[in-house]
Design a protein around this motif. Structure first.
Motif, PDB file in Angstrom:
ATOM      1  N   LEU A  67       0.812  -1.213   0.000  1.00  0.00           N
ATOM      2  CA  LEU A  67       0.000   0.000   0.000  1.00  0.00           C
ATOM      3  C   LEU A  67       0.848   1.267   0.000  1.00  0.00           C
ATOM      4  O   LEU A  67       0.300   2.373  -0.016  1.00  0.00           O
ATOM      5  N   ALA A  68       2.154   1.126   0.014  1.00  0.00           N
ATOM      6  CA  ALA A  68       3.030   2.298   0.097  1.00  0.00           C
ATOM      7  C   ALA A  68       2.843   3.185  -1.125  1.00  0.00           C
ATOM      8  O   ALA A  68       2.846   2.709  -2.262  1.00  0.00           O
ATOM      9  N   GLY A  69       2.692   4.482  -0.887  1.00  0.00           N
ATOM     10  CA  GLY A  69       2.550   5.420  -1.994  1.00  0.00           C
ATOM     11  C   GLY A  69       3.721   6.362  -2.114  1.00  0.00           C
ATOM     12  O   GLY A  69       4.135   6.738  -3.205  1.00  0.00           O
ATOM     13  N   TRP A  70       4.306   6.759  -0.958  1.00  0.00           N
ATOM     14  CA  TRP A  70       5.405   7.720  -0.968  1.00  0.00           C
ATOM     15  C   TRP A  70       6.724   6.962  -0.986  1.00  0.00           C
ATOM     16  O   TRP A  70       7.064   6.258  -0.060  1.00  0.00           O
ATOM     17  N   GLN A  71       7.472   7.087  -2.067  1.00  0.00           N
ATOM     18  CA  GLN A  71       8.754   6.399  -2.205  1.00  0.00           C
ATOM     19  C   GLN A  71       9.874   7.383  -2.532  1.00  0.00           C
ATOM     20  O   GLN A  71      10.876   7.009  -3.119  1.00  0.00           O
ATOM     21  N   SER A  72       9.697   8.634  -2.176  1.00  0.00           N
ATOM     22  CA  SER A  72      10.717   9.640  -2.503  1.00  0.00           C
ATOM     23  C   SER A  72      11.090  10.415  -1.257  1.00  0.00           C
ATOM     24  O   SER A  72      10.624  10.125  -0.158  1.00  0.00           O
ATOM     25  N   ASP A  73      11.926  11.415  -1.436  1.00  0.00           N
ATOM     26  CA  ASP A  73      12.351  12.239  -0.319  1.00  0.00           C
ATOM     27  C   ASP A  73      11.279  13.281   0.005  1.00  0.00           C
ATOM     28  O   ASP A  73      10.413  13.600  -0.801  1.00  0.00           O
ATOM     29  N   GLY A  74      11.370  13.818   1.175  1.00  0.00           N
ATOM     30  CA  GLY A  74      10.459  14.872   1.611  1.00  0.00           C
ATOM     31  C   GLY A  74      11.134  15.658   2.711  1.00  0.00           C
ATOM     32  O   GLY A  74      12.358  15.692   2.810  1.00  0.00           O
ATOM     33  N   GLY A  75      10.333  16.273   3.555  1.00  0.00           N
ATOM     34  CA  GLY A  75      10.950  17.003   4.633  1.00  0.00           C
ATOM     35  C   GLY A  75      10.025  18.009   5.277  1.00  0.00           C
ATOM     36  O   GLY A  75       8.801  17.967   5.116  1.00  0.00           O
ATOM     37  N   LEU A  76      10.657  18.939   5.988  1.00  0.00           N
ATOM     38  CA  LEU A  76       9.950  19.940   6.790  1.00  0.00           C
ATOM     39  C   LEU A  76      10.090  21.306   6.136  1.00  0.00           C
ATOM     40  O   LEU A  76      11.188  21.696   5.720  1.00  0.00           O
ATOM     41  N   ARG A  77       8.963  22.039   6.063  1.00  0.00           N
ATOM     42  CA  ARG A  77       8.952  23.331   5.377  1.00  0.00           C
ATOM     43  C   ARG A  77       8.331  24.405   6.267  1.00  0.00           C
ATOM     44  O   ARG A  77       7.734  24.108   7.310  1.00  0.00           O
ATOM     45  N   LEU A  78       8.464  25.643   5.812  1.00  0.00           N
ATOM     46  CA  LEU A  78       7.780  26.779   6.417  1.00  0.00           C
ATOM     47  C   LEU A  78       6.597  27.163   5.527  1.00  0.00           C
ATOM     48  O   LEU A  78       6.555  26.798   4.356  1.00  0.00           O
ATOM     49  N   PRO A  79       5.623  27.901   6.056  1.00  0.00           N
ATOM     50  CA  PRO A  79       4.414  28.208   5.278  1.00  0.00           C
ATOM     51  C   PRO A  79       4.676  28.858   3.926  1.00  0.00           C
ATOM     52  O   PRO A  79       3.917  28.656   2.973  1.00  0.00           O
ATOM     53  N   GLY A  80       5.777  29.631   3.805  1.00  0.00           N
ATOM     54  CA  GLY A  80       6.095  30.258   2.530  1.00  0.00           C
ATOM     55  C   GLY A  80       6.726  29.310   1.530  1.00  0.00           C
ATOM     56  O   GLY A  80       6.907  29.679   0.365  1.00  0.00           O
ATOM     57  N   GLY A  81       7.075  28.110   1.956  1.00  0.00           N
ATOM     58  CA  GLY A  81       7.638  27.111   1.060  1.00  0.00           C
ATOM     59  C   GLY A  81       9.088  26.766   1.317  1.00  0.00           C
ATOM     60  O   GLY A  81       9.599  25.789   0.767  1.00  0.00           O
ATOM     61  N   ARG A  82       9.791  27.538   2.126  1.00  0.00           N
ATOM     62  CA  ARG A  82      11.209  27.267   2.381  1.00  0.00           C
ATOM     63  C   ARG A  82      11.387  25.915   3.064  1.00  0.00           C
ATOM     64  O   ARG A  82      10.664  25.571   3.996  1.00  0.00           O
ATOM     65  N   TRP A  83      12.370  25.167   2.574  1.00  0.00           N
ATOM     66  CA  TRP A  83      12.728  23.903   3.209  1.00  0.00           C
ATOM     67  C   TRP A  83      13.672  24.177   4.370  1.00  0.00           C
ATOM     68  O   TRP A  83      14.668  24.878   4.214  1.00  0.00           O
ATOM     69  N   VAL A  84      13.376  23.590   5.525  1.00  0.00           N
ATOM     70  CA  VAL A  84      14.272  23.753   6.671  1.00  0.00           C
ATOM     71  C   VAL A  84      14.919  22.425   7.062  1.00  0.00           C
ATOM     72  O   VAL A  84      15.926  22.406   7.762  1.00  0.00           O
ATOM     73  N   SER A  85      14.351  21.314   6.619  1.00  0.00           N
ATOM     74  CA  SER A  85      14.915  20.008   6.950  1.00  0.00           C
ATOM     75  C   SER A  85      14.482  19.014   5.898  1.00  0.00           C
ATOM     76  O   SER A  85      13.322  19.023   5.466  1.00  0.00           O
ATOM     77  N   ARG A  86      15.399  18.164   5.472  1.00  0.00           N
ATOM     78  CA  ARG A  86      15.096  17.146   4.463  1.00  0.00           C
ATOM     79  C   ARG A  86      15.155  15.759   5.088  1.00  0.00           C
ATOM     80  O   ARG A  86      15.990  15.486   5.962  1.00  0.00           O
ATOM     81  N   THR A  87      14.280  14.894   4.620  1.00  0.00           N
ATOM     82  CA  THR A  87      14.242  13.509   5.079  1.00  0.00           C
ATOM     83  C   THR A  87      14.363  12.595   3.878  1.00  0.00           C
ATOM     84  O   THR A  87      13.648  12.764   2.892  1.00  0.00           O
ATOM     85  N   SER A  88      15.258  11.644   3.959  1.00  0.00           N
ATOM     86  CA  SER A  88      15.452  10.679   2.884  1.00  0.00           C
ATOM     87  C   SER A  88      14.739   9.379   3.224  1.00  0.00           C
ATOM     88  O   SER A  88      14.984   8.787   4.278  1.00  0.00           O
ATOM     89  N   SER A  89      13.870   8.919   2.334  1.00  0.00           N
ATOM     90  CA  SER A  89      13.206   7.635   2.561  1.00  0.00           C
ATOM     91  C   SER A  89      14.220   6.494   2.554  1.00  0.00           C
ATOM     92  O   SER A  89      14.054   5.502   3.280  1.00  0.00           O
ATOM     93  N   GLU A  90      15.264   6.616   1.746  1.00  0.00           N
ATOM     94  CA  GLU A  90      16.295   5.580   1.721  1.00  0.00           C
ATOM     95  C   GLU A  90      17.044   5.529   3.050  1.00  0.00           C
ATOM     96  O   GLU A  90      17.367   4.448   3.550  1.00  0.00           O
ATOM     97  N   ALA A  91      17.332   6.715   3.621  1.00  0.00           N
ATOM     98  CA  ALA A  91      18.013   6.743   4.915  1.00  0.00           C
ATOM     99  C   ALA A  91      17.139   6.115   5.993  1.00  0.00           C
ATOM    100  O   ALA A  91      17.626   5.382   6.859  1.00  0.00           O
ATOM    101  N   ALA A  92      15.837   6.384   5.947  1.00  0.00           N
ATOM    102  CA  ALA A  92      14.919   5.792   6.919  1.00  0.00           C
ATOM    103  C   ALA A  92      14.894   4.272   6.766  1.00  0.00           C
ATOM    104  O   ALA A  92      14.908   3.538   7.761  1.00  0.00           O
ATOM    105  N   ALA A  93      14.856   3.798   5.530  1.00  0.00           N
ATOM    106  CA  ALA A  93      14.819   2.356   5.297  1.00  0.00           C
ATOM    107  C   ALA A  93      16.096   1.683   5.789  1.00  0.00           C
ATOM    108  O   ALA A  93      16.056   0.594   6.370  1.00  0.00           O
ATOM    109  N   ARG A  94      17.248   2.333   5.562  1.00  0.00           N
ATOM    110  CA  ARG A  94      18.509   1.761   6.031  1.00  0.00           C
ATOM    111  C   ARG A  94      18.554   1.728   7.557  1.00  0.00           C
ATOM    112  O   ARG A  94      19.038   0.761   8.149  1.00  0.00           O
ATOM    113  N   ARG A  95      18.051   2.759   8.187  1.00  0.00           N
ATOM    114  CA  ARG A  95      18.165   2.868   9.640  1.00  0.00           C
ATOM    115  C   ARG A  95      17.207   1.926  10.361  1.00  0.00           C
ATOM    116  O   ARG A  95      17.553   1.344  11.396  1.00  0.00           O
TER     117      ARG A  95
END
Length: 390
Positions: A67-95
């Motif tokens: 059922l997995a739909g999200w298989q890419s990177d994502g992260g944390l943003r601010l309301p204006g769109g700026r990225w403040v933190s990135r999360t790697s799905s591959e890093a999560a899977a490895r960890r």
């Protein structure tokens, strides 16, 4: 010999997992659900690798992974769109040994229901505990159509559990966390976007693609308890989030105002003295309500159910031996997760400009160290594995 009988009160994710896991271990199960159509409502649910491995114990893990739909990177943003933190799905899977699966709750409910024996799930039934049972007598669950005797009762009846109140009268209920949430599912916008969670001043928005072309979105805002918008929840969401970055306005434009779920956040602040009494075991929100900020509410309910079934198998089906071991195994772990989720949740409720600026600076600094820093909050949680039981 007739197999032992378990009555499960509640057909949410935890209750259905309990029913399926006990059936897999040879129990006769009856699952009682007050809703006439469980699984028809709801939005998304996150199932991390710890929950997937628990589901593997009775053959449901791979169905959830599909059922997995999200298989890419994502992260944390601010309301204006700026990225403040990135999360790697591959890093999560490895960890943690696999990715987090975000799926529609109805899809997960359906695949768990399919692992129950025919006739085990009874819907539109209000059930209440009449007798917790003891060493020489079964537990008794009363319904409008009659009573069920049970060798074991699994109370999976949610955050306002009537079973918990009956077993522990006077114990404090989960406390309001100071914010409310909204959840919705809409068709995926034409313009692509990465999965994200966005933190504003006392407000939060998250968007995750689902496997079927839809999008799960969730929002949170500081608010008084038990509030409702006079002109509808969609209007309230547009006021709070309508100017935030893409895809938030597009999701709000596509939202069905009748299908938006609003729920106040509550969390356990005073742990129960035990997760069992007599022949009754509490699991999920009935035992340890938590905020969603680690994505572990459903995961811990799944763990509860599988651990309970495994301990009963080790004890030869004897609740008197298995239930104290269940409390010893689950109470410390789940309350640790409750506290971890609340710590992150308090960060999301920050509303003063200065505090938000400090929070953003800390997140940016952590991001420079890589995705592994952001993933540390799930160490010891998402990497959990069930004990092997013969």
């Amino acid at each position: 010999m007739r197999p032992p009988h378990a009555v499960v009160i509640g057909a949410g994710i935890g209750g259905l997992t309990a029913g399926a896991a006990l059936h897999h271990r040879g129990w006769r199960v009856t699952v009682l659900e007050r809703s006439a159509a469980p699984g028809r409502t709801g939005a998304g649910i996150a199932l991390a690798p710890n929950a997937q491995r628990a589901l593997d114990t009775f053959g449901a893990g791979d169905a959830v992974r599909a059922l997995a739909g999200w298989q890419s990177d994502g992260g944390l943003r601010l309301p204006g769109g700026r990225w403040v933190s990135r999360t790697s799905s591959e890093a999560a899977a490895r960890r943690f040994g696999g990715p987090v699966v975000v799926a529609h709750r109805g899809d997960v409910t359906a695949l768990l229901t399919a692992r129950l024996p025919d006739g085990a799930l009874r819907t539109g039934v209000r059930a209440e505990l009449a007798d917790e049972g003891g060493p020489e007598r079964p537990a008794l669950v009363r319904t409008p159509d009659g009573a069920f005797e049970a060798d074991l009762v699994v109370a999976a009846d949610g955050i306002r559990s009537a079973t918990r109140a009956a077993l522990f009268p006077g114990h404090p209920e989960p406390a309001y966390f100071g914010c409310t949430t909204w959840r919705l599912v809409v068709p995926r916008p034409d313009r692509p976007f990465p999965a994200h969670e966005t933190w504003g001043r006392g407000r939060l928005w998250g968007t995750v693609p689902l496997h079927d072309g839809r999008v799960y979105a969730y929002a949170q805002a500081n608010a008084p308890a038990d509030g409702r918008s006079e002109d509808g929840e969609l209007a309230e969401l547009r006021r709070l989030f309508g100017t935030w970055h893409h895809p938030v306005p597009a999701i709000l434009a596509a939202a069905d105002p009748t299908a938006i779920l609003r729920t106040d956040l509550r969390t356990t602040t005073v742990p129960l003295p035990t997760f069992h009494r007599g022949r009754v075991a509490l699991l999920g929100d009935a035992a340890h309500a938590m905020t969603p900020h680690l994505g572990q509410g459903g995961c811990q309910a799944v763990e509860d159910a599988v651990v309970l079934a495994g301990l009963l198998a080790e004890a030869g089906g004897d609740p008197a031996a298995a239930l104290p071991a269940y409390t010893r195994a689950r109470l410390p772990r789940t309350m640790d997760v409750v506290r971890r989720a609340a710590r992150i949740g308090r960060l999301t409720t920050v509303s003063s400009p200065l505090a938000c600026a400090v929070r953003t600076a800390a997140l940016v600094a952590a991001d420079k160290l890589g995705p592994r820093v952001a993933l540390r909050s799930l160490d010891g949680v998402a990497d959990w594995r069930p004990a092997a039981v013969g």
